[in-house]
Design a protein around this motif. Structure first.
Motif, mmCIF file in Angstrom:
data_model
loop_
_atom_site.group_PDB
_atom_site.id
_atom_site.type_symbol
_atom_site.label_atom_id
_atom_site.label_comp_id
_atom_site.label_asym_id
_atom_site.label_seq_id
_atom_site.Cartn_x
_atom_site.Cartn_y
_atom_site.Cartn_z
ATOM 1 N N TYR A 262 -8.185 -5.459 4.536
ATOM 2 C CA TYR A 262 -7.278 -4.335 4.328
ATOM 3 C C TYR A 262 -7.865 -3.223 3.487
ATOM 4 O O TYR A 262 -7.437 -2.062 3.571
ATOM 5 N N GLN A 263 -8.906 -3.537 2.648
ATOM 6 C CA GLN A 263 -9.391 -2.530 1.709
ATOM 7 C C GLN A 263 -10.756 -2.928 1.176
ATOM 8 O O GLN A 263 -10.975 -4.082 0.809
ATOM 9 N N ASN A 264 -11.681 -1.994 1.136
ATOM 10 C CA ASN A 264 -12.924 -2.208 0.414
ATOM 11 C C ASN A 264 -12.701 -1.950 -1.074
ATOM 12 O O ASN A 264 -12.197 -0.899 -1.463
ATOM 13 N N GLU A 265 -13.064 -2.918 -1.895
ATOM 14 C CA GLU A 265 -13.067 -2.776 -3.351
ATOM 15 C C GLU A 265 -11.816 -2.098 -3.911
ATOM 16 O O GLU A 265 -11.883 -0.997 -4.446
ATOM 17 N N PRO A 266 -10.672 -2.755 -3.843
ATOM 18 C CA PRO A 266 -9.467 -2.169 -4.415
ATOM 19 C C PRO A 266 -9.505 -2.077 -5.937
ATOM 20 O O PRO A 266 -8.574 -1.536 -6.541
ATOM 21 N N TYR A 267 -10.583 -2.577 -6.566
ATOM 22 C CA TYR A 267 -10.681 -2.547 -8.029
ATOM 23 C C TYR A 267 -11.745 -1.573 -8.521
ATOM 24 O O TYR A 267 -12.047 -1.532 -9.712
ATOM 25 N N SER A 268 -12.342 -0.789 -7.602
ATOM 26 C CA SER A 268 -13.254 0.283 -8.003
ATOM 27 C C SER A 268 -12.478 1.589 -7.982
ATOM 28 O O SER A 268 -12.052 2.042 -6.923
ATOM 29 N N TYR A 269 -12.297 2.159 -9.139
ATOM 30 C CA TYR A 269 -11.480 3.368 -9.268
ATOM 31 C C TYR A 269 -12.419 4.565 -9.239
ATOM 32 O O TYR A 269 -12.894 5.051 -10.266
ATOM 33 N N THR A 270 -12.680 5.033 -8.038
ATOM 34 C CA THR A 270 -13.868 5.799 -7.717
ATOM 35 C C THR A 270 -13.671 7.305 -7.650
ATOM 36 O O THR A 270 -12.592 7.790 -7.301
ATOM 37 N N PRO A 271 -14.778 8.055 -7.877
ATOM 38 C CA PRO A 271 -14.780 9.490 -7.602
ATOM 39 C C PRO A 271 -15.093 9.782 -6.135
ATOM 40 O O PRO A 271 -15.134 10.939 -5.738
ATOM 41 N N TYR A 272 -15.365 8.779 -5.354
ATOM 42 C CA TYR A 272 -15.544 8.885 -3.904
ATOM 43 C C TYR A 272 -14.385 8.139 -3.238
ATOM 44 O O TYR A 272 -13.511 7.593 -3.917
ATOM 45 N N PRO A 273 -14.309 8.084 -1.918
ATOM 46 C CA PRO A 273 -13.133 7.496 -1.261
ATOM 47 C C PRO A 273 -12.822 6.075 -1.723
ATOM 48 O O PRO A 273 -13.689 5.198 -1.739
ATOM 49 N N GLY A 274 -11.587 5.852 -2.113
ATOM 50 C CA GLY A 274 -11.131 4.551 -2.578
ATOM 51 C C GLY A 274 -9.615 4.504 -2.599
ATOM 52 O O GLY A 274 -8.945 5.521 -2.383
ATOM 53 N N CYS A 275 -9.087 3.315 -2.897
ATOM 54 C CA CYS A 275 -7.628 3.173 -2.949
ATOM 55 C C CYS A 275 -7.257 1.940 -3.757
ATOM 56 O O CYS A 275 -7.414 0.813 -3.278
#
Length: 505
Positions: A262-275
């Motif tokens: 459902y999601q790549n790395e939901p625990y990386s709070y990124t300056p690039y695409p994330g969620c």
């Protein structure tokens, strides 16, 4: 949840092969790589006595963990690097990566749904706000880079299979209305709404995910306090439908997707695409929307939960404690810090399949030290019971810098000034595993290195009953170690800073 079961007749065949392997004399070959001399082949033999510490003992009767696949990821910046080379160079690379008689012999690929941090720019398959019916869904952007790169690989392995995960949903499906999670010098996100992450801006670090190598401590240091995906049932259902449309669209291009997360790395709070997702949001979307939608429209596609890139074990346990969720998924995907809690989660839930969904990306050095770290990570993930392992970028130019300012490593480095390429130490580290250890081989023994004796060793048994031992020595001195296989000893003299594979043939 469908339990992983080895049929009795398959296990019996393995045990018969193992018994034969332990009694018949076979040729034993040693392949060794150092920075100065890669893939050097020597003959070796078993002994009746050990010459060093016996660090692993196998009998040939272990159930083991069957290997399903070695794989890599297809990204837009890989395609751009690939295009710098001549057709002959491209063919050499794709043969070595994907052909059944090539070097690495990858059989499986990962695809990012929508943009990821190694895309040319940010995009999604539907950027029409409010289009919950997905009338404007399309993969035209994918046809410009990702799919041509996949087709170049399919030329050498038409049987490649694939799975997908998003980095970010379409921006209009998120509470911040943007692809990145936090504002940065590398994006145009609104810093006034950074408070959405924790309820305040204190503690936000746009580079937190860049802490490389062995990270000490907890990651992430703070958990997001709310889901960035809008938790409206209409949006949740539309996003589940979005996955199915993506699977359909890729199938029309001759690319079979048979698993999703459902999601790549939901625990990386990124300056690039994330969620970011909370535990409650993760359960809700996977259990109540994505799983039933896949079951209805694509029952052949498996759902894995992840990718877990956090060592916050209590948080992962809270998600997996939901029985409805467990019954809906087939496996768990771990990467980065998730590896640290993999053994305990696997102990609690042994029936799942476990995969390493992404190798660590490094810092753009592409040197021998980076190769040693990747070698260890492969051994440690596989030794702790994962049955699939995935590389991140397989080809990048120069120091592998993304458009968001992150320098990363790759298996193949392209010199953009003269358009030549080289196979990096990480390429050779991967080859020591993937060249001989084929799908259906079983992991039967693992020795984790210590801080003082850095010698990771792992043992596989092939379907034919042969044993393959892969060993690294990351010390400054030669190391002598022994593995007991049945009544025989494999005595290994490992050169300093070397990768080694011993195989019966």
């Amino acid at each position: 949840m469908r339990q992983a079961i080895i049929p009795n007749f398959v296990l019996a065949a393995f045990l018969t092969a193992a018994s034969t392997s332990l009694t018949e004399a076979k040729n034993l070959h040693h392949y060794s790589s150092t920075e100065e001399n890669v893939w050097k082949k020597n003959n070796s033999k078993f002994s009746s006595r050990p010459i060093g510490d016996v660090i692993i003992e196998v009998t040939g009767s272990e159930d083991g963990v069957p290997l399903k696949a070695w794989g890599t990821t297809f990204n837009e910046l890989d395609w751009d690097a690939f295009l710098m080379l001549t057709r002959d160079q491209q063919d050499e690379i794709m043969h070595n990566l994907f052909a059944k008689d090539g070097d690495l012999r990858f059989t499986r690929g990962r695809i990012g749904m929508n943009c990821n941090d190694y895309g040319r720019s940010w995009f999604s398959c539907d950027e029409v706000p409010g289009d919950l019916e997905l009338r404007y869904f399309n993969i035209e952007r994918d046809k410009q880079g990702i799919i041509p790169l996949i087709r170049a690989a399919q030329k050498y392995n038409p049987d490649l299979t694939f799975w997908t995960s998003p980095w970010s949903p379409p921006s209009w499906m998120k509470i911040n209305g943007d692809y990145p999670v936090v504002s940065s010098r590398h994006n145009n996100a609104d810093p006034k709404i950074d408070y959405l992450l924790f309820g305040e801006v204190d503690g936000i670090d746009e580079d937190e995910m860049k802490f490389l190598g062995e990270r000490k401590g907890v990651f992430p240091r703070r958990l997001a306090t709310q889901d960035y995906f809008i938790q409206d049932p209409r949006y949740l259902q539309a996003y589940a439908n979005y996955f199915c449309k993506f699977i359909d669209a890729y199938a029309e291009q001759g690319v079979k997707i048979d698993m999703v997360t459902y999601q790549n790395e939901p625990y990386s709070y990124t300056p690039y695409p994330g969620c970011p997702w909370t535990a409650e949001g993760t359960i809700r979307f996977n259990r109540d929307y994505l799983a039933p939608t896949l079951k209805k429209h694509h029952p052949e596609v498996k759902l894995y939960i992840g990718t877990f890139n956090s060592n916050r074990q209590d948080h992962v346990e809270r998600i997996l404690a939901d029985k409805g969720l467990r019954d809906a998924v087939d496996g768990v995907a771990f990467q980065w810090e998730g590896r640290e809690i993999l053994p305990e989660i696997r102990r609690q839930y042994p029936a799942f399949h476990y995969i390493c969904s992404e190798s660590e990306c490094g810092d753009g050095s592409m040197d021998w030290k980076a190769g040693e770290h990747t070698f260890f990570l492969i051994a440690d993930n596989m030794g702790n019971g994962v049955d699939e392992w995935y590389n991140w970028n397989f080809i990048l130019p120069d120091n592998g810098e993304s458009n968001w300012g992150w320098k990363q490593n790759a298996l193949i480095q392209v010199n953009s000034s003269d358009r030549t390429f080289r196979y990096t130490p990480e390429y050779h580290a991967v080859k020591h595993f993937t060249h001989f250890i084929s799908p259906d081989s079983r992991m039967v023994g693992y020795h984790k290195p210590s801080d003082t004796k850095k010698t990771p060793v792992i043992v596989y048994q092939t379907p034919e009953g042969n044993f393959i031992t892969v060993a690294g020595n990351f010390n400054d001195e030669q190391e002598n170690v022994s593995v007991k296989i049945g009544k025989r000893y494999l005595n290994m003299t490992l050169p300093p800073h070397s990768f080694n594979t011993y195989i019966e043939e």
